[in-house]
Structure formats: structure tokens, C-alpha cells
Design an enzyme around this catalytic site. Structure first.
Site, PDB file in Angstrom:
ATOM      1  N   SER A  21       0.832  -1.096   0.085  1.00  0.00           N
ATOM      2  CA  SER A  21      -0.035  -0.174  -0.058  1.00  0.00           C
ATOM      3  C   SER A  21       0.910   1.404   0.129  1.00  0.00           C
ATOM      4  O   SER A  21       2.100   1.642   0.531  1.00  0.00           O
ATOM      5  CB  SER A  21      -0.775   0.075   1.272  1.00  0.00           C
ATOM      6  OG  SER A  21      -1.387  -1.062   1.396  1.00  0.00           O
ATOM      7  N   HIS A  51      -9.392  -3.976  -6.128  1.00  0.00           N
ATOM      8  CA  HIS A  51      -8.021  -4.142  -6.156  1.00  0.00           C
ATOM      9  C   HIS A  51      -7.403  -4.482  -7.359  1.00  0.00           C
ATOM     10  O   HIS A  51      -7.864  -5.596  -8.082  1.00  0.00           O
ATOM     11  CB  HIS A  51      -7.783  -5.198  -4.920  1.00  0.00           C
ATOM     12  CG  HIS A  51      -7.531  -4.451  -3.445  1.00  0.00           C
ATOM     13  ND1 HIS A  51      -6.679  -5.066  -2.586  1.00  0.00           N
ATOM     14  CD2 HIS A  51      -8.227  -3.336  -3.101  1.00  0.00           C
ATOM     15  CE1 HIS A  51      -6.861  -4.536  -1.512  1.00  0.00           C
ATOM     16  NE2 HIS A  51      -7.796  -3.381  -1.688  1.00  0.00           N
ATOM     17  N   HIS A  73      -3.535 -12.286  -0.333  1.00  0.00           N
ATOM     18  CA  HIS A  73      -3.323 -12.337   0.909  1.00  0.00           C
ATOM     19  C   HIS A  73      -3.898 -13.471   1.514  1.00  0.00           C
ATOM     20  O   HIS A  73      -5.205 -13.953   1.088  1.00  0.00           O
ATOM     21  CB  HIS A  73      -3.599 -11.416   1.806  1.00  0.00           C
ATOM     22  CG  HIS A  73      -3.211  -9.952   1.453  1.00  0.00           C
ATOM     23  ND1 HIS A  73      -3.901  -9.265   0.652  1.00  0.00           N
ATOM     24  CD2 HIS A  73      -2.257  -9.128   2.095  1.00  0.00           C
ATOM     25  CE1 HIS A  73      -3.000  -7.940   0.431  1.00  0.00           C
ATOM     26  NE2 HIS A  73      -2.065  -8.011   1.037  1.00  0.00           N
ATOM     27  N   TYR A  75      -5.530 -14.027   4.076  1.00  0.00           N
ATOM     28  CA  TYR A  75      -6.727 -13.526   4.768  1.00  0.00           C
ATOM     29  C   TYR A  75      -7.971 -13.807   3.631  1.00  0.00           C
ATOM     30  O   TYR A  75      -9.138 -13.512   4.257  1.00  0.00           O
ATOM     31  CB  TYR A  75      -6.629 -12.180   5.545  1.00  0.00           C
ATOM     32  CG  TYR A  75      -6.448 -11.258   4.896  1.00  0.00           C
ATOM     33  CD1 TYR A  75      -7.088 -10.640   3.993  1.00  0.00           C
ATOM     34  CD2 TYR A  75      -5.101 -10.605   5.312  1.00  0.00           C
ATOM     35  CE1 TYR A  75      -6.657  -9.339   3.364  1.00  0.00           C
ATOM     36  CE2 TYR A  75      -4.798  -9.215   4.559  1.00  0.00           C
ATOM     37  CZ  TYR A  75      -5.540  -8.696   3.655  1.00  0.00           C
ATOM     38  OH  TYR A  75      -5.407  -7.684   2.760  1.00  0.00           O
ATOM     39  N   GLU A  76      -7.499 -13.624   2.409  1.00  0.00           N
ATOM     40  CA  GLU A  76      -8.659 -13.505   1.600  1.00  0.00           C
ATOM     41  C   GLU A  76      -9.182 -15.023   1.265  1.00  0.00           C
ATOM     42  O   GLU A  76     -10.149 -15.300   0.565  1.00  0.00           O
ATOM     43  CB  GLU A  76      -8.147 -13.121   0.118  1.00  0.00           C
ATOM     44  CG  GLU A  76      -7.864 -11.833   0.107  1.00  0.00           C
ATOM     45  CD  GLU A  76      -7.021 -11.199  -1.250  1.00  0.00           C
ATOM     46  OE1 GLU A  76      -7.598 -11.349  -2.259  1.00  0.00           O
ATOM     47  OE2 GLU A  76      -5.917 -10.759  -0.952  1.00  0.00           O
ATOM     48  N   ALA A 103       3.249  -3.038   4.106  1.00  0.00           N
ATOM     49  CA  ALA A 103       2.558  -2.077   5.249  1.00  0.00           C
ATOM     50  C   ALA A 103       2.853  -2.858   6.504  1.00  0.00           C
ATOM     51  O   ALA A 103       2.314  -3.839   6.514  1.00  0.00           O
ATOM     52  CB  ALA A 103       1.482  -1.414   5.023  1.00  0.00           C
ATOM     53  N   MET A 198       0.514  -8.751   7.368  1.00  0.00           N
ATOM     54  CA  MET A 198      -0.102  -9.813   6.886  1.00  0.00           C
ATOM     55  C   MET A 198       0.161 -10.375   5.418  1.00  0.00           C
ATOM     56  O   MET A 198      -0.521 -10.955   4.509  1.00  0.00           O
ATOM     57  CB  MET A 198      -1.808  -9.532   6.823  1.00  0.00           C
ATOM     58  CG  MET A 198      -2.343  -8.901   8.050  1.00  0.00           C
ATOM     59  SD  MET A 198      -3.943  -8.345   8.003  1.00  0.00           S
ATOM     60  CE  MET A 198      -4.109  -7.503   9.755  1.00  0.00           C
ATOM     61  N   SER A 199       1.534 -10.178   5.186  1.00  0.00           N
ATOM     62  CA  SER A 199       1.775 -10.420   3.646  1.00  0.00           C
ATOM     63  C   SER A 199       3.380 -11.053   3.833  1.00  0.00           C
ATOM     64  O   SER A 199       3.950 -11.422   4.861  1.00  0.00           O
ATOM     65  CB  SER A 199       1.684  -9.493   2.747  1.00  0.00           C
ATOM     66  OG  SER A 199       2.853  -8.631   3.028  1.00  0.00           O
ATOM     67  N   ASN A 222       1.449   2.250  11.592  1.00  0.00           N
ATOM     68  CA  ASN A 222       1.030   2.378  12.964  1.00  0.00           C
ATOM     69  C   ASN A 222       2.144   1.501  13.796  1.00  0.00           C
ATOM     70  O   ASN A 222       2.600   0.733  13.557  1.00  0.00           O
ATOM     71  CB  ASN A 222      -0.488   1.622  13.069  1.00  0.00           C
ATOM     72  CG  ASN A 222      -0.406  -0.041  12.705  1.00  0.00           C
ATOM     73  OD1 ASN A 222      -0.100  -0.264  11.217  1.00  0.00           O
ATOM     74  ND2 ASN A 222      -0.755  -0.626  13.485  1.00  0.00           N
ATOM     75  N   HIS A 233      -8.042  -0.166   9.656  1.00  0.00           N
ATOM     76  CA  HIS A 233      -7.712  -0.264   8.435  1.00  0.00           C
ATOM     77  C   HIS A 233      -7.275   1.118   7.570  1.00  0.00           C
ATOM     78  O   HIS A 233      -6.592   1.274   6.845  1.00  0.00           O
ATOM     79  CB  HIS A 233      -8.560  -1.066   7.587  1.00  0.00           C
ATOM     80  CG  HIS A 233      -8.055  -1.447   6.107  1.00  0.00           C
ATOM     81  ND1 HIS A 233      -6.949  -1.971   5.796  1.00  0.00           N
ATOM     82  CD2 HIS A 233      -8.691  -1.481   4.773  1.00  0.00           C
ATOM     83  CE1 HIS A 233      -6.727  -2.322   4.463  1.00  0.00           C
ATOM     84  NE2 HIS A 233      -7.954  -1.746   4.163  1.00  0.00           N
TER      85      HIS A 233
HETATM   86  N1  HPA Z   1      -0.637  -5.380  12.219  1.00  0.00           N
HETATM   87  C1  HPA Z   1      -0.706  -6.320  11.215  1.00  0.00           C
HETATM   88  N2  HPA Z   1      -0.574  -5.935   9.898  1.00  0.00           N
HETATM   89  C2  HPA Z   1      -0.669  -4.783   9.681  1.00  0.00           C
HETATM   90  C3  HPA Z   1      -0.516  -3.893  10.565  1.00  0.00           C
HETATM   91  C4  HPA Z   1      -0.644  -4.323  12.119  1.00  0.00           C
HETATM   92  O1  HPA Z   1      -0.685  -3.398  13.091  1.00  0.00           O
HETATM   93  N3  HPA Z   1      -0.293  -2.665  10.019  1.00  0.00           N
HETATM   94  C5  HPA Z   1      -0.156  -2.814   8.822  1.00  0.00           C
HETATM   95  N4  HPA Z   1      -0.559  -4.008   8.402  1.00  0.00           N
END
Ligand code: HPA
Length: 258
Positions: A21, A51, A73, A75-76, A103, A198-199, A222, A233
Site C-alpha cells: 500500500s 484491487h 493475502h 486472509y482472502e 505495510a 499480513m503478507s 501504525n 484499516h
Molecule cells: N498488524 C498487522 N498487519 C498490519 C498492521 C498491524 O498492525 N499494520 C499494517 N499491516
């Protein structure tokens, strides 16, 4: 439908650059771009509506690259083979280097949103491996220097020259899509992770099995402070858009050295 190799019109990508991202602008800088939708080259498309799932192949700062915009991902709900399919296809088309970006949430106390982390190593906590394939011989791949030492040095030197805040660290790859509980955050810190996302980790396992050199970069969107920090998100996407240009500058410096 056809495979990537048959669609390259003579181009041989040396590098696969997978954009997380906030880094989309790099794809727009590719000279003489050949734009291939995943579905046109027999690759699974991201399931998230809207996407992009495409490869932009051409010259980026003097190097023939395949830029991956949009990734799958775990999670999909897709098989891990689909997550790693693009890495496999571009390696088969001739790439020798995989530059992967993501990210991530910061876990180290001194991190700030917008920082860059150069991956020194990872923890694959997803419970998945793209090397487990029915009917295929198991591949027992060495992972002691999964993230190439020379590329890491180049990246840190370039960050120093550019004044981009960057440090090395360990990326923990989780399935998601829920963000971490405070207890999970403590666990991740305790096992030595500096950032969580998550990747990346299953893609890197596939890349190493295919013999690619790997460089990895996290854009910290973050930071998980002690006691727990609510994460959304929307916040992650906003921070990625804000911090992306800085990581893009670093990648432009690194590319000619691959
Ligand atoms: N946790 C997991 N995946 C993420 C985060 C997070 O805090 N920030 C961006 N992707």
C-alpha cells in the site's frame, strides 16, 4: 489465457518488485510499460473488489522490472500457492531478485508511523508454506540469509544518504485479518519481532526456493504501544499513502544496485 513468459514481447524482467500500500507511484514510472492483468497471464486475481491485480513490465531506473500491483493475502481465503503464484511466474520468466514491500505495524518502542524497516529476517507465523504442494517433492530450503546481506547494506547506506529514517528489523508474518490483541503484541515482541504484517513471508519462502535474492521493506503505518493501541484499516491506508513516497525514494536508490 497464457503464461507470463509468452506475453513479454522479448522483455526479461531481472527484478520482481511487489508494491505494498502507498507505493503505487513507482509503477507509473516504468518506461515503455507492458501492462498485464493477472487474469491474462493465468495468475489468480485478488479477491478484494477494486484491487488491481496486474504486472507492469518495463524499465525502472535502468533495470528491467516486473512491478506487481496488487497481491493476494492468506486472509482472502485463497490457497498459499495463489499467494506465491506471481513470484513463481516472474522467476520462471527470468527474474533473479525479489524486492518485496509491505505495510506493517511497528512493535519496537522507538518506531514512528512513516518509518521504513529493512527486513533482516522474518518469522513465518502464518502456519502456511508455499512449499507444501501435493504431489511435489518437498523442498528443504535454507533460510539462514533469506534477506540478502549485500542488498540490506545497500538499502541502509542509501537511506543514510537520503536522510530516510530506516532501521533493520525482524518482520512477523501473521494471517490476520484481525489486528493484534495486546497479548499477541507482547508475544510478538517477546519472540523478537520488530514489526508485524499480513503478507510477505510466504512469498519470500517461495522466492528463496526458486533461488531469488530477496530484499524486503516495511512501511510502518501504525505502532503498537504498550497497553494496546486501537488500529483501523483506514488509519493504515492513510499512513501508507503519506509514507509511501519516502520509501519510494529509497527503492529508486536501491534498484540500480541489484
Ligand atoms: N498488524 C498487522 N498487519 C498490519 C498492521 C498491524 O498492525 N499494520 C499494517 N499491516
Amino acid at each position: 489465457m497464457t503464461t507470463l513468459a509468452g506475453r513479454l514481447e522479448g522483455r526479461v524482467p531481472r527484478v520482481l518488485l511487489t508494491l505494498g500500500s502507498g507505493l503505487g507511484e513507482l509503477a507509473d514510472e516504468v518506461a515503455n510499460p507492458l501492462v498485464l492483468q493477472f487474469t491474462d497471464i493465468d495468475l489468480p486475481a485478488p479477491t478484494v473488489p477494486g484491487h488491481a491485480g496486474r504486472l507492469v513490465v518495463g524499465d525502472l531506473h535502468g533495470v528491467c522490472v516486473a512491478v506487481q500491483q496488487g497481491r493476494l493475502h492468506l486472509y482472502e481465503g485463497v490457497p498459499v500457492a495463489d499467494v506465491a503464484a506471481c513470484v513463481r511466474a516472474v522467476a520462471e520468466a527470468g527474474a533473479e531478485t525479489f524486492i518485496v514491500t509491505n505495510a506493517a505495524g511497528g512493535l519496537a518502542e522507538d518506531m514512528e508511523p512513516g518509518d521504513t524497516m529493512v527486513l533482516a529476517d522474518h518469522l513465518n507465523l502464518t502456519g502456511h508454506s508455499p512449499l507444501i504442494r501435493a504431489g511435489a517433492h518437498p523442498q528443504f530450503v535454507d533460510m539462514t540469509e533469506a534477506y540478502d546481506g549485500q542488498l540490506r547494506r545497500v538499502a541502509l547506506e542509501a537511506a543514510g544518504r537520503l536522510g530516510v529514517p530506516a532501521r533493520e528489523g525482524i518482520y512477523a508474518g501473521v494471517v490476520g485479518p484481525a489486528y493484534e490483541t495486546p497479548a499477541e503484541t507482547r508475544l510478538l515482541r517477546a519472540v523478537g519481532a520488530d514489526a508485524v504484517g499480513m503478507s510477505t513471508v510466504t512469498e519470500v519462502v517461495a522466492a528463496r526456493a526458486l533461488g531469488l535474492r530477496v530484499a524486503g521493506f516495511s512501511l510502518i503505518t501504525n505502532v503498537h504501544r504498550r497497553g494496546g493501541t486501537p488500529t483501523s484499516h483506514a488509519e493504515v491506508l492513510t499512513a501508507a499513502e503519506a509514507g509511501g513516497p519516502r520509501l519510494a525514494r529509497l527503492l529508486r536508490e536501491v534498484l540500480p544496485h541489484v
